[in-house]
Design a protein around this motif. Sequence first.
Motif, short mmCIF file in Angstrom:
data_model
loop_
_atom_site.label_atom_id
_atom_site.label_comp_id
_atom_site.label_asym_id
_atom_site.label_seq_id
_atom_site.Cartn_x
_atom_site.Cartn_y
_atom_site.Cartn_z
N ASP A 38 8.43 48.72 11.75
CA ASP A 38 8.32 48.89 10.30
C ASP A 38 7.08 49.43 9.16
O ASP A 38 7.09 50.67 8.86
N VAL A 39 6.28 48.47 9.53
CA VAL A 39 4.98 48.61 9.01
C VAL A 39 4.27 49.91 9.32
O VAL A 39 3.84 51.07 9.28
N ALA A 40 4.45 49.90 11.05
CA ALA A 40 3.62 50.69 12.17
C ALA A 40 4.07 52.40 11.76
O ALA A 40 3.19 53.24 11.42
N ASP A 41 5.27 52.28 11.61
CA ASP A 41 7.08 53.51 11.10
C ASP A 41 5.85 54.07 10.07
O ASP A 41 5.78 55.61 10.03
N SER A 42 5.83 53.35 8.77
CA SER A 42 5.36 53.45 7.89
C SER A 42 3.91 54.14 7.45
O SER A 42 3.42 55.38 7.39
N GLN A 43 3.21 53.09 8.25
CA GLN A 43 1.58 54.11 8.76
C GLN A 43 1.33 54.57 8.98
O GLN A 43 0.83 56.24 8.84
N GLY A 44 2.27 55.65 10.50
CA GLY A 44 1.89 56.33 10.67
C GLY A 44 2.36 57.71 9.81
O GLY A 44 1.76 59.06 9.48
#
Length: 318
Positions: free
Chosen positions: A81-87
């Motif tokens: 989820d954090v990686a999704d938000s970064q992207g």
Amino acid sequence: MNKLAVVALGGNALLRGNQKGTVEEQNANTTDTLENLIFLIKEGYDIIIAHGNGPQVGNILMRNDAGEQLYNIPQMPLDIDVADSQGGIGYMIERNLRNILKKHGIKKDVITLVTQVVVDKDDPAFENPTKRVGKIYTKEEADALAADKGWIFKEEVKADGGWRRVVPSPRPMRVMNEEIVSKLAREGNIVITVGGGGVPVYEDADGQICPVEGVIDKDLASALIGARIKADEFYILTDVPYIYKNFKQPNEEILEFLDYKDTMELMNDGQFAEGSMAPKIRACLEFVQNGGKKSVITEATKLEDRKYGSKITMEYEN
Ligand SMILES: NC(=O)OP(=O)(O)O
């Protein structure tokens, strides 16, 4: 060599608490905030942009939950989820920034890096969730969600109050791509990194990189990479033009210039609220303690007017 500045944008600079959070709102907020960075670029700074993800990653968690309930889609863990938000946020910043640079006739390239940050898998933060994510609830809503889903909530410290979900926030220890970030930024590219504080990971006994579930404080992660790659200045853009002593009291006092020692004393005196200004100030102190020249906390729109902003240095600047 150009001066290097790390600029950390709060998740709220992109998605404001009083807004619904449509993509139109977020694009408008992002553009407004980024316009304020142009003067730093015109002054000749190389720039690294970090950003929060508190509101956004909370929304991703809720989409996860709704997807499972409605369509039986497996929930994704918090590292994804954090990686999704970064992207997603990085893309939004990068696209809007490219348009702003073009408008100002500035030829610079921009790159968004999905960044992993090493933490201690035994960090006590995993037992004591403190990082506020997602929207603000009433006490009744928060109690109902806590009972239904087992989520943990803490009361907001800001004036409007309310309750927010909290997740563990381990301390950042090492930014995995710091050398690439430094190289790209020093070559004059604008680098977007440690979004949402970075994806928390740890290395196991065999050197394998493993995920952990948490949301790192983006100010601490930004201060860490800034100090590690010897950035000159660190800017935290938030929703007030200064930090204050006796905030919102009749004897409120603007703190414009601060040194390390006096700031620590004010911190130990409980002058700065946890979950609000205290973590930002801690990040500023870490930056200057580890070799950074100056940390500044201010509002994005006040950045250009150097008279605004609280400036924290190891020894007094003025
Ligand atoms: N990860 C993080 O610190 O996000 P916010 O700044 O949005 O709270």
